[in-house]
Design a protein around this motif. Sequence first.
Motif, mmCIF file in Angstrom:
data_model
loop_
_atom_site.group_PDB
_atom_site.id
_atom_site.type_symbol
_atom_site.label_atom_id
_atom_site.label_comp_id
_atom_site.label_asym_id
_atom_site.label_seq_id
_atom_site.Cartn_x
_atom_site.Cartn_y
_atom_site.Cartn_z
ATOM 1 N N CYS A 25 0.874 -0.991 -0.570
ATOM 2 C CA CYS A 25 -0.089 -0.023 0.286
ATOM 3 C C CYS A 25 1.209 0.953 -0.260
ATOM 4 O O CYS A 25 1.881 1.532 1.294
ATOM 5 C CB CYS A 25 -0.470 -0.015 1.530
ATOM 6 S SG CYS A 25 -2.154 -1.406 1.320
ATOM 7 N N CYS A 66 -6.414 -1.257 0.325
ATOM 8 C CA CYS A 66 -5.854 -0.184 0.742
ATOM 9 C C CYS A 66 -6.309 0.877 1.272
ATOM 10 O O CYS A 66 -7.386 1.089 0.584
ATOM 11 C CB CYS A 66 -4.720 0.567 -0.246
ATOM 12 S SG CYS A 66 -3.091 -0.831 -0.416
ATOM 13 N N LEU A 81 -2.149 1.551 -3.778
ATOM 14 C CA LEU A 81 -1.269 0.420 -4.823
ATOM 15 C C LEU A 81 -1.738 0.858 -5.980
ATOM 16 O O LEU A 81 -2.241 0.700 -6.829
ATOM 17 C CB LEU A 81 -1.221 -1.002 -4.420
ATOM 18 C CG LEU A 81 -0.707 -1.839 -5.004
ATOM 19 C CD1 LEU A 81 1.016 -1.585 -4.891
ATOM 20 C CD2 LEU A 81 -1.221 -3.181 -5.046
#
Length: 318
Positions: free
Chosen positions: A183, A206, A212
């Motif tokens: 992330c 995330c 991400l």
Amino acid sequence: MTASTTRRTTAAKSRIAAAGAIAVAGAMLLTACGDQTDSGKKDTAASADANKAPLFDQLPKAIQDKGVVKIGSDIAYAPVEFKDKSGNTAGIDPDLADALGKQLGVKFEFENGTFDTLVTGLRAKRYDIAMSAMTDTKDRQNGVEDGKKVGEGVDFVDYYTAGVSIYTPKGKTQGIKTWDDLCGKKIVVQRATVSEDLAKGQAKKCPAGKKLAIESFDNDQQAQVRLRSGGADAGSSDSPIAAYAVKTSGGGNDFELVGETVESAPYGIAVAKDNKQLSSALQAAMNAIIKNGEYAKVLAKWGAESGAVTEAKLNGGS
């Protein structure tokens, strides 16, 4: 010499020339017939040799007649399949295909294609099979992509087990050990692979502000080039491919593996659903080379013993 004599002489010459032409044509016809007879003998001999293969009779007649199994493959995924320095197709799958060919009495011919088009090529009859480090999944068996039915599924003859690994530039792991650690980072993957599916799934998990980023490529080599150039924080590939890249790229100085391998699943040879006889013949041939030791020799050659199976199964993926 009179005109009449001239005409008779010309006519005689014409008859002689015609007779000569007929004789030559006859000789050529006899020669051609002789060539056809020799060719027929050679074809018969080749057919007899093929019939000596232990599993030739299990193949569909269409494959027996043409003597070739056409394989769709993304030939850019070392060490499973790739082009060597001489431009020849090399790797685990080509070597296994050679061993299968000895059991079945036919040639296996690889045709290059991008990974995300292999199943559609199979449906369109451009290939007899797809053999390309393809993970056997229920979605692929059922013709599902991103939760949507996109076409007829395929059957798989499972022959190897692999997981998914993450790797980073060597010495620049940035604390990445798990998918959660990605992330806020950028990852490179090959399009339509399990790695891309995992990356998409992780991106949804995330938190805001730490998304991400995913960059997908037609083949894994392109993704590696991007990572090597500093265009991403990490890459992901099937475990044998990631391990091979770490070992060989830059003499082992470009990348390093991080974290644990996840999502272990079988590789399968994909075959059209309506070609059950070919699936069965391939399964029998794969089990034969597992039993006679050729399978183990191929995996040892490429340092891929860890994914060996003891039996080839049909549609064993989940």
